[in-house]
Scaffold this motif. Structure first.
Motif, PDB file in Angstrom:
ATOM      1  N   THR A 127      97.742  16.332  38.396  1.00  0.00           N
ATOM      2  CA  THR A 127      97.188  17.486  37.686  1.00  0.00           C
ATOM      3  C   THR A 127      98.285  18.095  36.826  1.00  0.00           C
ATOM      4  O   THR A 127      99.473  17.794  36.981  1.00  0.00           O
ATOM      5  CB  THR A 127      96.682  18.546  38.672  1.00  0.00           C
ATOM      6  OG1 THR A 127      97.805  19.043  39.429  1.00  0.00           O
ATOM      7  CG2 THR A 127      95.642  17.975  39.615  1.00  0.00           C
ATOM      8  N   GLU A 128      97.886  18.967  35.930  1.00  0.00           N
ATOM      9  CA  GLU A 128      98.870  19.596  35.037  1.00  0.00           C
ATOM     10  C   GLU A 128      99.905  20.390  35.833  1.00  0.00           C
ATOM     11  O   GLU A 128     101.112  20.275  35.575  1.00  0.00           O
ATOM     12  CB  GLU A 128      98.162  20.514  34.037  1.00  0.00           C
ATOM     13  CG  GLU A 128      99.131  21.223  33.098  1.00  0.00           C
ATOM     14  CD  GLU A 128      98.450  22.060  32.050  1.00  0.00           C
ATOM     15  OE1 GLU A 128      99.147  22.846  31.366  1.00  0.00           O
ATOM     16  OE2 GLU A 128      97.210  21.946  31.907  1.00  0.00           O
ATOM     17  N   ASP A 129      99.466  21.179  36.791  1.00  0.00           N
ATOM     18  CA  ASP A 129     100.401  22.013  37.555  1.00  0.00           C
ATOM     19  C   ASP A 129     101.340  21.169  38.413  1.00  0.00           C
ATOM     20  O   ASP A 129     102.526  21.495  38.567  1.00  0.00           O
ATOM     21  CB  ASP A 129      99.635  23.000  38.442  1.00  0.00           C
ATOM     22  CG  ASP A 129      98.969  24.099  37.635  1.00  0.00           C
ATOM     23  OD1 ASP A 129      99.417  24.353  36.494  1.00  0.00           O
ATOM     24  OD2 ASP A 129      98.000  24.701  38.133  1.00  0.00           O
ATOM     25  N   TYR A 130     100.813  20.096  38.993  1.00  0.00           N
ATOM     26  CA  TYR A 130     101.646  19.203  39.817  1.00  0.00           C
ATOM     27  C   TYR A 130     102.709  18.536  38.950  1.00  0.00           C
ATOM     28  O   TYR A 130     103.888  18.497  39.308  1.00  0.00           O
ATOM     29  CB  TYR A 130     100.750  18.168  40.484  1.00  0.00           C
ATOM     30  CG  TYR A 130     101.437  17.251  41.481  1.00  0.00           C
ATOM     31  CD1 TYR A 130     101.425  17.533  42.841  1.00  0.00           C
ATOM     32  CD2 TYR A 130     102.073  16.077  41.063  1.00  0.00           C
ATOM     33  CE1 TYR A 130     102.022  16.684  43.768  1.00  0.00           C
ATOM     34  CE2 TYR A 130     102.686  15.221  41.969  1.00  0.00           C
ATOM     35  CZ  TYR A 130     102.660  15.526  43.316  1.00  0.00           C
ATOM     36  OH  TYR A 130     103.262  14.673  44.216  1.00  0.00           O
ATOM     37  N   ARG A 132     103.853  19.593  36.118  1.00  0.00           N
ATOM     38  CA  ARG A 132     104.788  20.612  35.644  1.00  0.00           C
ATOM     39  C   ARG A 132     105.815  20.948  36.730  1.00  0.00           C
ATOM     40  O   ARG A 132     106.997  21.167  36.442  1.00  0.00           O
ATOM     41  CB  ARG A 132     104.007  21.861  35.231  1.00  0.00           C
ATOM     42  CG  ARG A 132     104.812  22.872  34.433  1.00  0.00           C
ATOM     43  CD  ARG A 132     103.902  23.957  33.870  1.00  0.00           C
ATOM     44  NE  ARG A 132     102.963  23.420  32.894  1.00  0.00           N
ATOM     45  CZ  ARG A 132     103.270  23.178  31.623  1.00  0.00           C
ATOM     46  NH1 ARG A 132     104.493  23.425  31.183  1.00  0.00           N
ATOM     47  NH2 ARG A 132     102.368  22.706  30.799  1.00  0.00           N
ATOM     48  N   ALA A 133     105.372  20.963  37.974  1.00  0.00           N
ATOM     49  CA  ALA A 133     106.292  21.220  39.083  1.00  0.00           C
ATOM     50  C   ALA A 133     107.288  20.075  39.238  1.00  0.00           C
ATOM     51  O   ALA A 133     108.474  20.292  39.526  1.00  0.00           O
ATOM     52  CB  ALA A 133     105.505  21.416  40.375  1.00  0.00           C
ATOM     53  N   ASP A 148     106.678  20.833  28.410  1.00  0.00           N
ATOM     54  CA  ASP A 148     105.327  20.873  27.840  1.00  0.00           C
ATOM     55  C   ASP A 148     104.928  19.515  27.265  1.00  0.00           C
ATOM     56  O   ASP A 148     103.814  19.038  27.495  1.00  0.00           O
ATOM     57  CB  ASP A 148     105.239  21.934  26.743  1.00  0.00           C
ATOM     58  CG  ASP A 148     105.309  23.359  27.276  1.00  0.00           C
ATOM     59  OD1 ASP A 148     105.079  23.553  28.487  1.00  0.00           O
ATOM     60  OD2 ASP A 148     105.591  24.273  26.482  1.00  0.00           O
ATOM     61  N   GLY A 183     105.150  22.247  44.120  1.00  0.00           N
ATOM     62  CA  GLY A 183     104.543  23.343  43.364  1.00  0.00           C
ATOM     63  C   GLY A 183     103.952  24.427  44.229  1.00  0.00           C
ATOM     64  O   GLY A 183     103.435  25.428  43.718  1.00  0.00           O
ATOM     65  N   VAL A 187      98.955  24.534  44.525  1.00  0.00           N
ATOM     66  CA  VAL A 187      99.070  23.388  43.613  1.00  0.00           C
ATOM     67  C   VAL A 187      98.833  22.088  44.362  1.00  0.00           C
ATOM     68  O   VAL A 187      98.127  21.188  43.881  1.00  0.00           O
ATOM     69  CB  VAL A 187     100.461  23.373  42.934  1.00  0.00           C
ATOM     70  CG1 VAL A 187     100.677  22.061  42.168  1.00  0.00           C
ATOM     71  CG2 VAL A 187     100.600  24.557  41.985  1.00  0.00           C
ATOM     72  N   THR A 190      95.068  21.666  45.191  1.00  0.00           N
ATOM     73  CA  THR A 190      94.313  21.279  43.993  1.00  0.00           C
ATOM     74  C   THR A 190      94.584  19.823  43.626  1.00  0.00           C
ATOM     75  O   THR A 190      93.682  19.093  43.216  1.00  0.00           O
ATOM     76  CB  THR A 190      94.677  22.199  42.813  1.00  0.00           C
ATOM     77  OG1 THR A 190      94.403  23.553  43.164  1.00  0.00           O
ATOM     78  CG2 THR A 190      93.889  21.825  41.567  1.00  0.00           C
ATOM     79  N   GLN A 191      95.837  19.403  43.785  1.00  0.00           N
ATOM     80  CA  GLN A 191      96.198  18.019  43.481  1.00  0.00           C
ATOM     81  C   GLN A 191      95.478  17.049  44.419  1.00  0.00           C
ATOM     82  O   GLN A 191      94.951  16.020  43.975  1.00  0.00           O
ATOM     83  CB  GLN A 191      97.710  17.841  43.590  1.00  0.00           C
ATOM     84  CG  GLN A 191      98.184  16.396  43.440  1.00  0.00           C
ATOM     85  CD  GLN A 191      97.873  15.814  42.082  1.00  0.00           C
ATOM     86  OE1 GLN A 191      98.514  16.143  41.097  1.00  0.00           O
ATOM     87  NE2 GLN A 191      96.891  14.919  42.020  1.00  0.00           N
TER      88      GLN A 191
END
Length: 284
Positions: A127-130, A132-133, A148, A183, A187, A190-191
């Motif tokens: 996922t995006e948050d995972y 990003r972490a 980004d 994260g 996070v 959700t992942q």
């Protein structure tokens, strides 16, 4: 035309396969140069992927090398026809290191995919948050705009599953990767929820090696295996703290193919793995 400064992994692989054919035939680079009415230096550049080669020349060399595998010759010609700049990943050239682009190109051309993930989840399923972490823990720290771009690129890689006929992908993850709260708890939950959705995709097979497994699988770094249109063009990517390495020698392919076979054999079934991930998700 000057030699390429940074040939892609597929351009390098085309040259390497031509070199293998030449060496198997017992021919020298000087002899190959004589056949093509060129100089030995250009053969060296060609075999290193630093300059291109036409289909006609590939076919002439194949005959000269007594190659009796028409499928391999056609596959090499197909690589020679590819034009750099036509893949979606090429828009990131100059913004991301070549290894990122090579990975996306490898996935794009693969006929099937396999992976073993001991500590983190597959990038293409993050996922995006995972993601990003993951990039947020880079040493030294990455600039915000670099994070980004990397996250955006990673998310775009999953478009191979949006095709009419997506490539089959078998992934084996260790329980350790599922329990890492990268994260934070939210996070991670959700992942794992997203991973359960991925496990239902028609061409994805997801399996888990639990801590309770009594079989040892020798893998401390992620292993990614991409099947080529012919067996000789299979490619392995092994990740490490200093970057990924692409491998294509026969002995290397056999080693990692056997490793992935073992991992799939000792892992839980796909159905049992989904229940296992569901239980871990509920614990978060």
């Amino acid at each position: 035309m000057p030699p390429r400064e940074n040939p892609t992994a597929r351009q390098t692989r085309l040259g390497a396969e031509l070199r293998k054919l030449r060496e198997l035939a017992g021919r020298t680079a000087r002899e190959a140069a004589g056949l093509l009415s060129t100089d030995q230096a250009k053969i060296s550049h060609m075999e290193a992927g630093r300059i291109g080669i036409s289909e006609e020349r590939i076919r002439r060399l194949a005959v000269f090398y007594s190659c009796d595998d028409p499928d391999l010759v056609e596959a090499l010609c197909a690589i020679a026809r590819e034009s750099r700049g036509h893949g979606w990943w090429d828009a990131y050239r100059g913004f991301l290191a070549p290894g990122f682009l090579d990975m996306a190109e490898l996935e794009h051309h693969a006929t099937y995919l396999r992976a073993l993930q001991p500590m983190t989840l597959p990038g293409i399923f993050q996922t995006e948050d995972y993601a990003r972490a993951i990039y947020g823990g880079h040493i030294p720290p990455l600039p915000a705009d670099e994070v980004d771009v990397r996250v955006e690129f990673r998310l775009k890689r999953r478009q191979i599953f949006e095709r009419d006929v997506p490539p089959p992908f078998t992934v084996v993850v260790h329980e350790a990767a599922l329990r890492m709260r990268i994260g934070g708890r939210k996070v991670a939950r959700t992942q794992l929820t997203h991973l359960l959705e991925v496990a239902e995709w028609p061409t994805v097979t997801l399996k888990v090696i639990p801590f309770t497994s009594e079989d040892f699988v020798e893998a401390t770094q992620p292993v990614f295996y991409a099947g080529g249109v012919v067996r000789q063009l299979d490619t392995v990517q092994v990740d490490s703290a200093v970057g990924g390495v692409f491998l294509g020698m026969g002995t290397q392919l056999k080693k990692y193919d056997t490793l992935l076979d073992l991992a799939e054999r000792v892992a839980l079934s796909a159905e049992h793995s989904r229940r296992f991930i569901h239980d871990i998700t509920r614990e978060l």
